[in-house]
Write an enzyme that holds these catalytic residues in place. Structure first.
Site, PDB file in Angstrom:
ATOM      1  N   THR A  47     -16.816   9.755  19.809  1.00  0.00           N
ATOM      2  CA  THR A  47     -16.474   8.764  18.782  1.00  0.00           C
ATOM      3  C   THR A  47     -14.968   8.581  18.649  1.00  0.00           C
ATOM      4  O   THR A  47     -14.227   9.541  18.852  1.00  0.00           O
ATOM      5  CB  THR A  47     -16.995   9.301  17.434  1.00  0.00           C
ATOM      6  OG1 THR A  47     -18.398   9.268  17.478  1.00  0.00           O
ATOM      7  CG2 THR A  47     -16.496   8.511  16.254  1.00  0.00           C
TER       8      THR A  47
ATOM      9  N   GLY B 195     -25.965   8.670  13.028  1.00  0.00           N
ATOM     10  CA  GLY B 195     -25.184   9.904  13.031  1.00  0.00           C
ATOM     11  C   GLY B 195     -24.301  10.022  11.806  1.00  0.00           C
ATOM     12  O   GLY B 195     -24.494   9.353  10.791  1.00  0.00           O
TER      13      GLY B 195
ATOM     14  N   GLY C  38     -18.312  14.571  17.454  1.00  0.00           N
ATOM     15  CA  GLY C  38     -19.233  15.575  17.958  1.00  0.00           C
ATOM     16  C   GLY C  38     -20.660  15.306  17.508  1.00  0.00           C
ATOM     17  O   GLY C  38     -21.021  14.163  17.223  1.00  0.00           O
ATOM     18  N   TRP C  39     -21.441  16.361  17.473  1.00  0.00           N
ATOM     19  CA  TRP C  39     -22.872  16.240  17.177  1.00  0.00           C
ATOM     20  C   TRP C  39     -23.050  15.929  15.702  1.00  0.00           C
ATOM     21  O   TRP C  39     -22.900  16.786  14.833  1.00  0.00           O
ATOM     22  CB  TRP C  39     -23.584  17.520  17.599  1.00  0.00           C
ATOM     23  CG  TRP C  39     -25.063  17.479  17.496  1.00  0.00           C
ATOM     24  CD1 TRP C  39     -25.849  18.245  16.689  1.00  0.00           C
ATOM     25  CD2 TRP C  39     -25.962  16.636  18.233  1.00  0.00           C
ATOM     26  NE1 TRP C  39     -27.175  17.917  16.862  1.00  0.00           N
ATOM     27  CE2 TRP C  39     -27.279  16.938  17.812  1.00  0.00           C
ATOM     28  CE3 TRP C  39     -25.794  15.640  19.200  1.00  0.00           C
ATOM     29  CZ2 TRP C  39     -28.401  16.293  18.329  1.00  0.00           C
ATOM     30  CZ3 TRP C  39     -26.915  14.990  19.708  1.00  0.00           C
ATOM     31  CH2 TRP C  39     -28.196  15.313  19.278  1.00  0.00           C
ATOM     32  N   GLY C  40     -23.397  14.671  15.418  1.00  0.00           N
ATOM     33  CA  GLY C  40     -23.371  14.176  14.050  1.00  0.00           C
ATOM     34  C   GLY C  40     -24.283  14.916  13.094  1.00  0.00           C
ATOM     35  O   GLY C  40     -23.956  15.099  11.916  1.00  0.00           O
TER      36      GLY C  40
HETATM   37  C1  SD4 Z   1     -22.691  10.871  16.364  1.00  0.00           C
HETATM   38  N1  SD4 Z   1     -20.597  11.903  15.820  1.00  0.00           N
HETATM   39  O1  SD4 Z   1     -23.290   9.801  16.401  1.00  0.00           O
HETATM   40  C2  SD4 Z   1     -21.204  10.828  16.542  1.00  0.00           C
HETATM   41  C3  SD4 Z   1     -20.922  10.838  17.966  1.00  0.00           C
HETATM   42  C4  SD4 Z   1     -19.573  11.330  18.275  1.00  0.00           C
HETATM   43  O2  SD4 Z   1     -17.782  12.089  19.302  1.00  0.00           O
HETATM   44  O3  SD4 Z   1     -18.824  11.796  17.697  1.00  0.00           O
HETATM   45  N2  SD4 Z   1     -18.950  11.491  19.067  1.00  0.00           N
HETATM   46  O4  SD4 Z   1     -23.259  11.956  16.246  1.00  0.00           O
END
Ligand code: SD4
Length: 327
Positions: free
Chosen positions: A188, A218, A240-242
């Protein structure tokens, strides 16, 4: 309600910032404050933040607002098909559909967001319209698409051939059709700005986790999770992992930790510790935070060491920073 009445209601008293700024350091450390007028700062996630920072900086340097700069910065990434995790060129969900999440917030507390938006090149600008031209904070899915079109945004094909081919390959190798959890597929852009008037803003935009369930949302468009801004304190954004960020209400937490007196880097580190507490699978996921305080100090921290961010300061120019990580 007239389109602008809510915004007027939320408008802050002008920030009375005495001091500011960041140094030219390219280390992952907070910058010592200077003593004169406010000097602008931009910070954004990942290497693609460098180009976004350039666009945001032009606006800040010319005396423009933090909010305009934040929007203009991330629009660069949204329109870049080489960035396969944001806007045009973003990887699709597991059904092969590109769906976008975005949010924007100013330090006075006003904010707007869209989620699971299809076919629109600049979700961040739609989010800003939600903020400025509706009584709402968030519009999702087909409603967001209809709203965007009613506001004059043109429908655009966002799935480029390279992303379609990757998706077809992924489907072949993943017969169970489950989204992957790993550190590779989500980058992101989150971008934070401080303008010459001492106002702060945040913007965050993404195509989300690759091959997610259709309709999955997310952290990025969720105020407090993917981003947060408060002129009294500073701003933060997450990547990251939302799902892991949402569980910890990550960006709000970073800002509240700065309010308690922690530096941007330390606030990000403590927020990552909270994410780890709430997510026993933390070794399999990446989460990174970046933060900016109202004096112009910046910082970041992450779980895995593969994260970097870009900081633009008057003295240092536009530089890539590699923050410390938990692992
Ligand atoms: C998500 N946080 O949709 C977002 C994706 C992302 O770096 O960060 N990417 O989970």
């Amino acid at each position: 309600m007239s389109p602008h009445s809510r915004r007027t209601f939320l408008k802050r008293t002008p920030a009375t910032l005495a001091a500011v700024t960041a140094t030219s350091s390219c280390q992952a450390q907070d910058n010592p404050p200077a003593t004169e007028a406010v000097r602008p700062v931009v910070i954004s996630t990942w290497r693609h933040g460098l180009a976004a920072n350039d666009a945001a900086w032009k606006i800040l340097d010319a005396g423009g607002s933090a909010l305009d700069a934040a929007e203009a910065g991330v629009r660069i990434t949204e329109a870049d098909p080489e960035v396969r995790t944001v806007g045009l060129g973003g990887r699709p969900d597991r059904d092969g559909i590109v769906t976008l999440d975005a949010a924007i917030m100013d330090g006075g507390g006003d904010c707007g967001s869209v989620a699971a938006l299809e076919d629109i090149l600049h979700p961040i600008s739609v989010a800003r319209r939600v903020m400025e031209d509706t009584p709402h904070v968030m519009i999702v899915g087909d409603g967001a698409r209809q709203f965007a079109i009613s506001q004059g945004f043109e429908p655009t094909e966002l799935l480029i051939d390279a992303s379609r081919l990757d998706w077809e390959e992924w489907k072949k190798n993943n017969p169970d059709y489950r989204p992957p959890i790993n550190v590779e597929n989500h980058d992101t852009i989150g971008l934070l700005t401080l303008d010459k008037n001492g106002n702060i803003a945040a913007a965050c935009t993404t195509s989300g986790a690759a091959y997610k369930y259709h309709g999955r949302v997310g952290d990025s468009p969720l105020i407090g999770a993917g981003l947060y801004a408060d002129d009294q304190v500073g701003a933060a954004t997450a990547t990251g992992w939302g799902e892991a960020v949402i569980r910890a209400c990550g960006s709000f937490l970073v800002v509240e930790l700065m309010r308690q007196g922690h530096s941007p880097t330390e606030a990000c580190r403590l927020a990552v510790e909270r994410v780890i507490e709430k997510n026993p699978d933390y070794r399999e996921i990446q989460v990174g935070f970046i933060a900016l305080d109202k004096q112009g100090n910046t910082g970041g921290y992450c779980i895995h060491p593969d994260f970097d961010y870009a900081v633009y300061t008057p003295d240092g120019g536009n530089q890539l920073v590699v923050p410390d990580s938990k692992l």
